[in-house]
Design an enzyme around this catalytic site. Structure first.
Site, mmCIF file in Angstrom:
data_model
loop_
_atom_site.group_PDB
_atom_site.id
_atom_site.type_symbol
_atom_site.label_atom_id
_atom_site.label_comp_id
_atom_site.label_asym_id
_atom_site.label_seq_id
_atom_site.Cartn_x
_atom_site.Cartn_y
_atom_site.Cartn_z
ATOM 1 N N CYS A 150 -71.150 58.956 84.396
ATOM 2 C CA CYS A 150 -71.455 60.198 85.098
ATOM 3 C C CYS A 150 -72.644 60.090 86.041
ATOM 4 O O CYS A 150 -73.055 61.090 86.638
ATOM 5 C CB CYS A 150 -71.673 61.316 84.082
ATOM 6 S SG CYS A 150 -70.196 61.611 83.081
ATOM 7 N N HIS B 285 -79.217 67.479 85.541
ATOM 8 C CA HIS B 285 -77.941 66.919 85.123
ATOM 9 C C HIS B 285 -77.246 67.847 84.137
ATOM 10 O O HIS B 285 -76.015 67.888 84.090
ATOM 11 C CB HIS B 285 -78.159 65.554 84.457
ATOM 12 C CG HIS B 285 -76.912 64.969 83.872
ATOM 13 N ND1 HIS B 285 -75.899 64.470 84.666
ATOM 14 C CD2 HIS B 285 -76.501 64.816 82.584
ATOM 15 C CE1 HIS B 285 -74.919 64.014 83.892
ATOM 16 N NE2 HIS B 285 -75.259 64.221 82.622
ATOM 17 N N LYS C 73 -73.853 72.683 87.449
ATOM 18 C CA LYS C 73 -72.717 72.528 86.537
ATOM 19 C C LYS C 73 -72.386 73.829 85.812
ATOM 20 O O LYS C 73 -71.304 73.951 85.230
ATOM 21 C CB LYS C 73 -72.993 71.411 85.529
ATOM 22 C CG LYS C 73 -73.046 70.017 86.136
ATOM 23 C CD LYS C 73 -73.208 68.951 85.063
ATOM 24 C CE LYS C 73 -73.316 67.560 85.667
ATOM 25 N NZ LYS C 73 -74.615 67.304 86.311
ATOM 26 N N HIS D 73 -68.587 69.905 84.588
ATOM 27 C CA HIS D 73 -69.100 68.551 84.764
ATOM 28 C C HIS D 73 -68.132 67.726 85.609
ATOM 29 O O HIS D 73 -67.036 67.376 85.172
ATOM 30 C CB HIS D 73 -69.314 67.884 83.403
ATOM 31 C CG HIS D 73 -70.047 66.583 83.483
ATOM 32 N ND1 HIS D 73 -70.592 66.111 84.658
ATOM 33 C CD2 HIS D 73 -70.319 65.639 82.531
ATOM 34 C CE1 HIS D 73 -71.169 64.945 84.429
ATOM 35 N NE2 HIS D 73 -71.009 64.643 83.153
ATOM 36 N N PHE E 288 -77.219 61.445 84.541
ATOM 37 C CA PHE E 288 -77.258 60.575 83.365
ATOM 38 C C PHE E 288 -75.829 60.345 82.881
ATOM 39 O O PHE E 288 -74.989 61.242 82.948
ATOM 40 C CB PHE E 288 -78.088 61.212 82.247
ATOM 41 C CG PHE E 288 -79.437 61.728 82.695
ATOM 42 C CD1 PHE E 288 -80.261 60.953 83.496
ATOM 43 C CD2 PHE E 288 -79.866 62.992 82.328
ATOM 44 C CE1 PHE E 288 -81.496 61.430 83.919
ATOM 45 C CE2 PHE E 288 -81.102 63.484 82.733
ATOM 46 C CZ PHE E 288 -81.930 62.695 83.532
ATOM 47 N N PHE F 164 -72.807 58.066 80.131
ATOM 48 C CA PHE F 164 -72.509 57.278 78.940
ATOM 49 C C PHE F 164 -72.993 55.840 79.137
ATOM 50 O O PHE F 164 -72.994 55.301 80.232
ATOM 51 C CB PHE F 164 -70.995 57.259 78.681
ATOM 52 C CG PHE F 164 -70.473 58.488 77.991
ATOM 53 C CD1 PHE F 164 -71.314 59.410 77.391
ATOM 54 C CD2 PHE F 164 -69.106 58.725 77.925
ATOM 55 C CE1 PHE F 164 -70.820 60.531 76.747
ATOM 56 C CE2 PHE F 164 -68.592 59.843 77.279
ATOM 57 C CZ PHE F 164 -69.458 60.745 76.691
#
Length: 405
Positions: free
Chosen positions: A163, A300, A329, A334, A391, A393
């Site tokens: 992401c 984020h 968001k 997202h 940020f 995974f």
């Protein structure tokens, strides 16, 4: 660093609108793009919420041969890039004769792969898949298609970083230009929204199940948030050296001052305040600005219980509680691989129109978000210098700082 890096064009195709004008209006009015999609329930999804982005009809723009290798991410990216090229004043003749690169963020092409495999299972014959499938299936589908359609002659690769993909693509373009390796790079991020792309994500139980009120389900930083909502589309940002932009009389929308990055080096999915703080501090140091110079932070924050709390603590650690913060968001959901690029576009639109878009659905702070300055309603004010966090995974973090020129 050597060369100054500026933005000369932006384009957007998202659940907030299919062009810059529509998206600006949605941002200002705090309009959500989240819907309930019955097809997801039939598919077996735990949550049927999604940001809805229609597939564009490209027949008026591209030949059948040009379209055959394109699936959702490339289609969306073409529309965003077309708009950015027009704003930047880049036409086919100029691109044919000069060196322009492309670094685009994308981290999946799930639906096209599933469709190709299903066709083989049904027909028992790989020759019936179709010649365009391989170009749709590859993760570099956006770069392959756009570099060919726009006849780009410079650096050409896809950046996959979960992401943070869209943000890192802009950061890498910035480094290429600042070091004199490229004069101009098309950067961005694309995200497919089809069920095949989101099924495994839904299976993790991280999506909001507030299905009775879709537009109120994404609530970053709110105490009662219960998960994120998947979304997608594409966003394009055209970076150029200041010298090259001035030479060709291009519009200069902003200057990219700093790019911070870090890896948490820890859990594959849980966020890390330490990693986020290091990314923030690196961006500030590289940009040569003080925390007091930042007028706004586009967070984020995805509306997950753990993630939003970690970011709120990181922002407070570095900035204290005064700088205005919101997460777009809350309106878009997202946008995953696209988000780091789209949020640059969203915030540039705020900068151009002197407002801060609201963090909608922020009704009750928790102990972390109560310490920072969440903007819950549209605020009319100048935005001369802003910061955007992304940020992903695997613990990948990216932070960009831009300033009005």
């Amino acid at each position: 660093m050597g060369h100054r890096v500026v933005i000369t064009g932006i384009g957007i195709y998202s659940c907030l609108g299919e062009n810059l004008s529509e998206v600006t209006q949605s941002l200002y009015s705090g309009k959500s793009g989240i819907v309930f999609d019955p097809a997801r329930k039939d598919f077996g999804f735990r949550s049927a919420l999604t940001g809805m982005v229609s597939e564009p009809d490209l027949k008026n723009y591209l030949s059948r041969r040009q379209r055959m290798g394109m699936h959702q991410p490339a289609m969306y990216a073409y529309m965003a890039t077309r708009e950015a090229m027009e704003q930047s004043g880049l036409d086919a003749d100029y691109l044919e004769k000069t060196e322009t690169g492309i670094i685009y963020g994308n981290d999946s092409t799930a639906a096209s792969v599933v469709e190709a495999v299903d066709k083989v299972k049904e027909k028992r014959d790989t020759t019936l898949i179709g010649s365009g499938a391989i170009f749709q299936n590859m993760n570099s589908t956006v770069n392959m298609n756009l570099s060919t359609i726009f006849r780009l002659k410079g650096i050409n690769f896809t950046l996959s970083a979960a992401c943070a993909s869209g943000s890192h693509s802009i950061g890498m373009g910035y480094l290429m230009i600042s070091q004199g390796l490229q004069e101009r790079v098309v950067c961005g991020g694309a995200q497919e929204i089809n069920p095949a792309a989101m099924a495994s994500f839904d299976g993790l139980g991280t999506f909001s199940v507030r299905e009775s009120e879709p537009t109120r389900a994404s609530r970053p930083f709110d105490r009662d948030r219960d998960g994120l909502i998947p979304s997608g589309g594409a966003a394009t940002v055209i970076l150029e050296s200041y010298e090259a932009a001035k030479k060709r009389g291009a519009p200069i929308l902003a200057e990219l001052l700093g790019y911070g990055f870090s890896s948490n080096g820890d859990h594959i999915s849980n966020p890390s305040m330490d990693g986020q703080v290091r990314s923030l501090q690196m961006a500030l140091k590289q940009a040569g600005v003080a925390t007091s110079d930042i007028d706004y932070i586009n967070a984020h924050a995805t509306s997950t219980p753990v993630g939003d709390g970690s970011e709120a603590r990181a922002i407070f650690e570095v900035f204290g509680g005064n700088v205005p913060v919101s997460s777009t968001k809350s309106m878009t959901g997202h946008e995953c691989w696209m988000a780091g690029a789209s949020e640059i576009v969203y915030t540039l639109l705020m900068m151009q129109n002197s407002f801060i878009a609201p963090n909608i659905n922020f009704e009750n702070p928790d102990e972390d978000s109560a310490r920072i300055n969440i903007v819950a309603e549209t605020r009319q004010q100048p935005v001369n210098c802003f910061l955007s966090n992304s940020f992903g995974f695997g613990g990948t973090n990216s932070t960009l700082i831009l300033r009005k020129v």
